[in-house]
Design an enzyme around this catalytic site. Structure first.
Site, PDB file in Angstrom:
ATOM      1  CB  THR A   9      -0.924  -0.004   1.235  1.00  9.29           C
ATOM      2  OG1 THR A   9      -1.885   0.987   1.080  1.00  9.29           O
ATOM      3  CG2 THR A   9      -0.139   0.266   2.465  1.00  9.29           C
ATOM      4  CE  LYS A  43      -4.236  -1.039   2.198  1.00 11.52           C
ATOM      5  NZ  LYS A  43      -3.739  -0.623   0.922  1.00 11.52           N
ATOM      6  N   GLY A  55       0.367   2.683  11.018  1.00 11.64           N
ATOM      7  CA  GLY A  55       0.014   2.347   9.651  1.00 11.64           C
ATOM      8  C   GLY A  55       0.979   1.295   9.149  1.00 11.64           C
ATOM      9  CB  SER A 134       3.557  -0.082  -3.721  1.00 13.36           C
ATOM     10  OG  SER A 134       3.502  -1.409  -3.264  1.00 13.36           O
ATOM     11  CB  CYS A 169       2.094   4.422  -7.120  1.00 12.36           C
ATOM     12  SG  CYS A 169       2.410   2.733  -6.564  1.00 12.36           S
TER      13      CYS A 169
END
Length: 181
Positions: A9, A43, A55, A134, A169
C-alpha cells in the site's frame, strides 16, 4: 507456481512542530501484478487508548498481527513508543514465526515518529515526514515539498501526498483514510 505477492500500500505520516500529527493510507490491495483485490482497505488506525497512530505496508494479515503485538508491547512499557518499538523489532527479527511476517510499520505519538522493519530496525526519520509502501517514494516526495514550502496542516499534507502518489503509482488508489491526534 510461484508465491503470489500482495502489494499493499502507501502510508504517509506527518508531524508538525505544533504537535499536529496525522497518518494516512490508501485503500488498495493488489494481488500479483494485475489484480486489484480490494479498493477500500483501512491500513491506519489509532491504538493504545487513541494515543498512538499506526500504519502498515505489506501483507495485510501480517500487519494486523504485528499491530496487535505492538499494542501489547505498548501496554508492557506504559506507552513508551521507543521501548515498545525496539521490543517488537527484536521479536520480529528473532522469533521464527514472526520473522516470516512481511510488513513495514509506521508508529507515532506526539513525541516520536518511527518506522519498524522486519529486519529488526527501528528507524527515527531525520524529518517529521515519512512514507512507506509501493507508492511511498512518491508520497514522501510530495509530503516533503508540501511540508517545506507550505503552512498546510499535517492532515492536508498527508491527504494531498497520497492523492499525488495515487495518480502515479499503480499500487496506490485514492480511497484515502487518515487518523490524527
Amino acid at each position: 507456481m510461484g508465491k503470489i505477492e500482495f502489494h499493499a500500500t502507501t502510508i504517509c505520516a506527518v508531524r508538525r512542530p505544533n504537535g499536529d500529527i496525522c497518518i494516512g493510507g490508501d485503500g488498495q490491495v493488489t494481488m500479483g501484478e494485475t489484480t486489484i483485490m480490494k479498493n477500500n482497505a483501512k491500513k491506519v488506525k489509532k491504538i493504545y487508548g487513541d494515543r498512538v497512530l499506526t500504519g502498515f505496508a505489506g501483507s495485510v494479515a501480517d500487519a494486523f498481527s504485528l499491530t496487535d503485538k505492538f499494542e501489547k508491547k505498548l501496554e508492557e512499557h506504559s506507552g513508551n513508543l521507543k521501548r515498545a518499538a525496539v521490543d517488537l523489532a527484536q521479536i520480529w527479527r528473532s522469533d521464527k514465526g514472526a520473522r516470516s511476517l512481511e510488513a513495514l510499520m509506521i508508529v507515532m505519538d506526539r513525541d516520536d515518529l518511527l518506522v519498524i522493519s522486519g529486519n529488526g530496525e527501528v528507524i527515527v526519520p531525520d524529518m517529521d515526514v515519512v512514507a512507506i509502501g509501493s507508492g511511498g517514494n512518491f508520497a514522501y516526495s510530495a509530503a516533503r515539498a508540501l511540508y517545506d514550502n507550505t503552512e498546510l496542516d499535517a492532515e492536508s499534507i498527508v491527504r494531498k501526498s497520497l492523492e499525488i502518489a495515487s495518480s502515479i503509482c499503480v499500487y496506490t488508489n485514492d480511497h484515502i483514510s487518515v487518523e490524527k491526534l
